[in-house]
Design a protein around this motif. Sequence first.
Motif, PDB file in Angstrom:
ATOM      1  N   GLU A 229       0.789  -1.346  -0.001  1.00  0.00           N
ATOM      2  CA  GLU A 229       0.210  -0.016  -0.104  1.00  0.00           C
ATOM      3  C   GLU A 229       0.850   1.321  -0.050  1.00  0.00           C
ATOM      4  OE1 GLU A 229       0.861  -1.745   2.577  1.00  0.00           O
ATOM      5  OE2 GLU A 229       0.215  -1.028   4.600  1.00  0.00           O
ATOM      6  N   GLY A 230       2.144   1.042   0.153  1.00  0.00           N
ATOM      7  CA  GLY A 230       2.948   2.101   0.164  1.00  0.00           C
ATOM      8  C   GLY A 230       3.469   2.913  -1.304  1.00  0.00           C
ATOM      9  N   PHE A 231       4.493   3.668  -1.028  1.00  0.00           N
ATOM     10  CA  PHE A 231       4.800   4.244  -2.420  1.00  0.00           C
ATOM     11  C   PHE A 231       5.457   3.416  -3.309  1.00  0.00           C
ATOM     12  CE2 PHE A 231       8.944   6.897  -3.882  1.00  0.00           C
ATOM     13  CZ  PHE A 231       8.323   7.288  -4.859  1.00  0.00           C
ATOM     14  N   PHE A 232       6.174   2.724  -3.084  1.00  0.00           N
ATOM     15  CA  PHE A 232       7.028   1.833  -3.905  1.00  0.00           C
ATOM     16  C   PHE A 232       5.868   0.797  -4.372  1.00  0.00           C
ATOM     17  CE2 PHE A 232      11.712   1.565  -3.449  1.00  0.00           C
ATOM     18  CZ  PHE A 232      12.021   2.842  -3.321  1.00  0.00           C
TER      19      PHE A 232
ATOM     20  N   THR B 214      14.221   7.400  -3.999  1.00  0.00           N
ATOM     21  CA  THR B 214      13.572   7.244  -5.208  1.00  0.00           C
ATOM     22  C   THR B 214      12.416   8.439  -5.151  1.00  0.00           C
ATOM     23  OG1 THR B 214      13.896   4.935  -5.535  1.00  0.00           O
ATOM     24  CG2 THR B 214      11.784   5.738  -6.316  1.00  0.00           C
TER      25      THR B 214
ATOM     26  N   ILE C  74      10.413   3.732   7.452  1.00  0.00           N
ATOM     27  CA  ILE C  74      11.332   4.055   6.576  1.00  0.00           C
ATOM     28  C   ILE C  74      11.940   5.454   7.029  1.00  0.00           C
ATOM     29  CG2 ILE C  74      10.460   2.747   4.595  1.00  0.00           C
ATOM     30  CD1 ILE C  74      10.210   5.646   3.415  1.00  0.00           C
TER      31      ILE C  74
ATOM     32  N   ASP D 132       0.533  -7.894   9.557  1.00  0.00           N
ATOM     33  CA  ASP D 132       1.573  -7.143   9.939  1.00  0.00           C
ATOM     34  C   ASP D 132       2.930  -8.309   9.753  1.00  0.00           C
ATOM     35  OD1 ASP D 132       3.639  -6.346  11.809  1.00  0.00           O
ATOM     36  OD2 ASP D 132       2.219  -5.060  12.750  1.00  0.00           O
ATOM     37  N   ILE D 133       3.967  -7.671   9.273  1.00  0.00           N
ATOM     38  CA  ILE D 133       5.046  -8.721   8.891  1.00  0.00           C
ATOM     39  C   ILE D 133       5.652  -9.407  10.110  1.00  0.00           C
ATOM     40  CG2 ILE D 133       5.778  -7.886   6.790  1.00  0.00           C
ATOM     41  CD1 ILE D 133       8.191  -6.720   7.797  1.00  0.00           C
TER      42      ILE D 133
ATOM     43  N   THR E 262      14.197  -5.636  -0.076  1.00  0.00           N
ATOM     44  CA  THR E 262      14.626  -3.978  -0.535  1.00  0.00           C
ATOM     45  C   THR E 262      15.450  -3.510   0.560  1.00  0.00           C
ATOM     46  OG1 THR E 262      12.265  -4.180  -1.488  1.00  0.00           O
ATOM     47  CG2 THR E 262      13.352  -1.929  -1.225  1.00  0.00           C
ATOM     48  N   SER E 263      16.529  -3.267   0.170  1.00  0.00           N
ATOM     49  CA  SER E 263      17.479  -2.198   0.904  1.00  0.00           C
ATOM     50  C   SER E 263      17.336  -1.081   0.736  1.00  0.00           C
ATOM     51  CB  SER E 263      19.004  -2.983   0.922  1.00  0.00           C
ATOM     52  OG  SER E 263      19.791  -2.204   1.286  1.00  0.00           O
TER      53      SER E 263
ATOM     54  N   TYR F 269      17.562   3.721  11.461  1.00  0.00           N
ATOM     55  CA  TYR F 269      16.927   3.204  10.348  1.00  0.00           C
ATOM     56  C   TYR F 269      18.063   2.370   9.453  1.00  0.00           C
ATOM     57  CZ  TYR F 269      15.482   3.118   5.303  1.00  0.00           C
ATOM     58  OH  TYR F 269      14.976   2.884   4.155  1.00  0.00           O
TER      59      TYR F 269
ATOM     60  N   PRO G  88      17.717   0.295  -3.602  1.00  0.00           N
ATOM     61  CA  PRO G  88      17.609   1.529  -4.254  1.00  0.00           C
ATOM     62  C   PRO G  88      18.163   2.609  -3.575  1.00  0.00           C
ATOM     63  CG  PRO G  88      15.414   0.411  -3.536  1.00  0.00           C
ATOM     64  CD  PRO G  88      16.551  -0.192  -3.130  1.00  0.00           C
TER      65      PRO G  88
ATOM     66  N   LEU H  49       8.602  -5.253   0.764  1.00  0.00           N
ATOM     67  CA  LEU H  49       8.964  -3.813   0.670  1.00  0.00           C
ATOM     68  C   LEU H  49       8.377  -2.985   2.057  1.00  0.00           C
ATOM     69  CD1 LEU H  49       6.821  -2.935  -2.670  1.00  0.00           C
ATOM     70  CD2 LEU H  49       9.335  -2.811  -2.184  1.00  0.00           C
ATOM     71  N   ALA H  50       7.828  -3.861   2.956  1.00  0.00           N
ATOM     72  CA  ALA H  50       7.250  -3.321   4.231  1.00  0.00           C
ATOM     73  C   ALA H  50       8.609  -2.841   5.041  1.00  0.00           C
ATOM     74  CB  ALA H  50       6.768  -4.417   4.966  1.00  0.00           C
ATOM     75  N   ALA H  51       8.644  -1.852   5.468  1.00  0.00           N
ATOM     76  CA  ALA H  51       9.657  -1.346   6.613  1.00  0.00           C
ATOM     77  C   ALA H  51       9.063   0.090   6.981  1.00  0.00           C
ATOM     78  CB  ALA H  51      10.961  -0.992   5.763  1.00  0.00           C
TER      79      ALA H  51
ATOM     80  N   LYS I 149      18.263  -1.618   8.539  1.00  0.00           N
ATOM     81  CA  LYS I 149      18.227  -2.038   7.177  1.00  0.00           C
ATOM     82  C   LYS I 149      19.483  -3.036   6.887  1.00  0.00           C
ATOM     83  CE  LYS I 149      15.363  -1.058   4.396  1.00  0.00           C
ATOM     84  NZ  LYS I 149      14.193  -1.716   4.068  1.00  0.00           N
TER      85      LYS I 149
END
Length: 330
Positions: free
Chosen positions: A9-12, A177, A83, A59-60, A121-122, A147, A174, A79-81, A151
Amino acid sequence: MKILITGSEGFFGSHLVERLVKKGHKLKCLVLYNAFNNFGWLDSLSKNITKKIQIITGDIRDENIINSAIKNNDCVINLAALIGIPYSYNAAKSYVDTNILGTLKLLEAAKLYKIKKFIHTSTSEVYGTPKYVPIDENHPLVGQSPYAATKIAADQLAISFHRSFDQPVTIIRPFNTFGPRQSARAIIPTIILQILNGNKVLKLGNTDTRRDFTFIDDTISGFEAILKKKPFGEVINLGTGYDYSIKDLVKIISKEMSTKVEIELDKKRLRPKKSEVLRLKANNGKARKILNWKPKYIKQKGFIAAIRKTIDWYSDSENLQNFKGDSYNI
Ligand SMILES: NC(=O)c1ccc[n+]([C@@H]2O[C@H](COP(=O)([O-])OP(=O)(O)OC[C@H]3O[C@@H](n4cnc5c(N)ncnc54)[C@H](O)[C@@H]3O)[C@@H](O)[C@H]2O)c1
């Protein structure tokens, strides 16, 4: 391919969902459960996309949910994090829980259900202020914020699962972005939103820092490229190879928005000195070689075209509604 996407549901996530549905993949989209019963940016996608995806909430960090979400998929894209760097100064424990322990839960479930591909995703923040530029994947990792530290730990766990259990893990890294749907806390939306709000004096933190800004379409192409290959055990940078200072950004964006602005230092936005990453500029040779990935939005012309698309998106009144309230002035 049947793919579980966390942080969908996020940006990426929302951009990746749009792209992968169009390419015919079957997606299970994990959305972080919330009290408002919304699915973040997935709510803004067209019905043609959303009718083809399966959305699950959870929830992860929740093993029960993750185990049932993962089974029967070919691939997991994590992608969940959490950030935000500033929030990580106050909430390091939450970052450890989500970014490290959440990733561990996913890796364990993927191992249990013999998932054929795991893309983690790093972020370029793991490099810290560089010892050399452009930064390649062999550059030392330095946690300059909680953060970044979480990561780094998550990346190490992911790669260790490849080394220990031959798990088919790839780490995509990435650089900064930008594009439609990015949080108002990030630098490009901050500048655009302050100008759209009529501010002639922009309140910003350190404007000498330099970043390699990659347009979201190019970043998503990198994820798509990994799906087509098997670069297991590899860490792959995704960045343009060009960098701009925040001052440069203000000049470019304000020119595109035909507004004259000045910059005022907002001390609240400064990171502690030793925590500030002064420069990030990618060596993307590995992505070009292994993935055949080539960013399109580069050099002055490409970068300005991407900035233009981003400004146009935030300027649309329907999109702008999402940034009302205090985040509007962030
Ligand atoms: N935006 C960038 O410039 C950038 C650059 C490099 C790397 N990244 C990485 O890309 C990934 C996606 O970032 P983004 O910019 O889309 O951020 P985002 O905040 O828009 O997306 C992250 C998503 O993760 C979800 N999430 C958070 N905690 C969760 C939990 N415990 N369980 C399930 N879901 C949870 C959030 O609800 C959110 O939708 C992150 O791993 C981030 O570190 C982002």
